[in-house]
Write a protein that holds these residues in place. Structure first.
Motif: not given
Length: 349
Positions: A35, A37, A106, A133, A136-138
């Motif tokens: 995950t 980024r 995040y 994932e 698009g978030c860690a």
């Protein structure tokens, strides 16, 4: 007071298995790694996670959200379906901050249990990582708490925390919404994570087993379907149309009736055509088997609409096409009208 010198107690004797916690962390790390980024400075393993603000934002505004999964967890325990509730946990927070135009950056999770079951916890966190994932978030950090005596064996609780950022000039507030604007609806994937106290009551009343089927689909798959993540398609369309999207509504607790007014300016109302979409089979079944009135359905459930998008009439067709191109099922639900003080903010007829 008596001292018994022969007793030498350990944390494990008290019900806390430090080694199991360490093993869970080792299982989580590769899931979280997928995950990652740009912006992540320090993730799992430290006392605090660190994230650098995106450099492409001139006036970044942080938007944060927190939520849980609610009583849907009771079905996860009873039906042994743990791999989807983690996605629910992520979706409930990232979809919330998305409606203000924020890109999720995040996510942090909190997993609490009485006794740590490694396989169950891994399934849950794998779902959290998948949700991150897909949006698009860690997954940058979290906490696992083993607390003997606080939860029955086999049960746990979840909380999630998302932080996103948006350019200050691009925050979506709904204040530009006017009469004549069009209300679009993005389809939900099911009941998401709301209304499950009523869902569970209806399932019990109808004596439903998880393997029973509705239109050929087991109830466990229908009822435990994870919340749809709208982040990537909404951000893509926002990037294409920018200020044309005047308002966004995540349809969560309170259903259509109580969530849509949260974005409407004073003296405006949303008139929704109930024939603009077909109530999905699960909601039809719930209404029939629970004898649930229409008004209660609109107030409790998303009824098949997970995200509301308010746009100008002249751009509605193009924006609808853009969402369709992103893989969303889109309905033209109705329009915004003028409202008097004594009239409701949402009319579904």
């Amino acid at each position: 007071m008596t001292n018994n010198q022969s007793v030498s107690l350990t944390y494990r004797d008290a019900g806390v298995d430090i080694e199991a916690g360490d093993e869970l962390v080792s299982r989580i790390k590769p899931l979280a790694a997928r995950t990652m980024r740009p912006g992540v400075l320090a993730g799992l393993g430290g006392f605090g996670a660190m994230f650098e603000l995106p450099k492409d934002l001139k006036e970044p505004v942080l938007v944060s959200g927190t939520d849980g999964v609610g009583t849907k967890l009771r079905l996860a325990f009873e039906w042994q379906r743990h791999d989807t509730v983690g996605i629910d946990l992520v979706a409930m927070s990232v979809n919330d901050i998305l409606v203000q135009g924020a890109e999720p950056l995040y996510f942090l999770d909190y997993f609490a249990c009485g006794k740590l079951d490694l396989d169950t916890a891994t399934d849950v966190v794998a779902g959290i990582a998948k949700g991150c994932e897909l949006s698009g978030c860690a997954l940058i950090g979290g906490e696992t708490a083993e607390m003997p005596g606080m939860y029955p064996d086999g049960e746990y609780d979840l909380a999630g925390f998302a932080v996103g950022a948006v350019e200050k000039s691009k925050i979506i507030t709904g204040e530009t919404i006017v009469a004549g604007d069009v209300v679009l609806g993005l389809a939900s994937s099911g009941a998401h994570s709301n209304g499950y106290s009523l869902i569970r009551k209806i399932l019990k009343h109808a004596n439903v087993r998880p393997t029973d089927e509705l239109d050929g689909i087991p109830f466990v798959d229908l009822v435990m379907a994870p919340t749809r993540l709208y982040v990537k398609p909404v951000l893509a369309v926002l990037n294409q149309f920018e200020t044309a999207i005047k308002g966004l509504v995540h349809v969560t607790g309170g259903g259509l009736l109580e969530n849509i007014p949260r974005v409407l300016p004073k003296n405006t109302a949303a008139h929704i055509d109930r024939n603009a979409w077909t109530l999905p089979p699960l909601f039809q079944w719930l209404q029939e088997n629970g004898g649930v009135a229409d008004e209660e359905m609109w107030r409790v459930f998303n009824c098949g609409i997970g995200m509301i998008v308010v746009v100008p009439a002249e751009q509605a067709a193009a924006i609808q096409a853009a969402f369709t191109a992103q893989g969303e099922t889109v309905f033209t639900l109705g329009q915004i009208t003028q409202r008097k003080d004594d009239e409701p903010s949402v009319v579904i007829a």
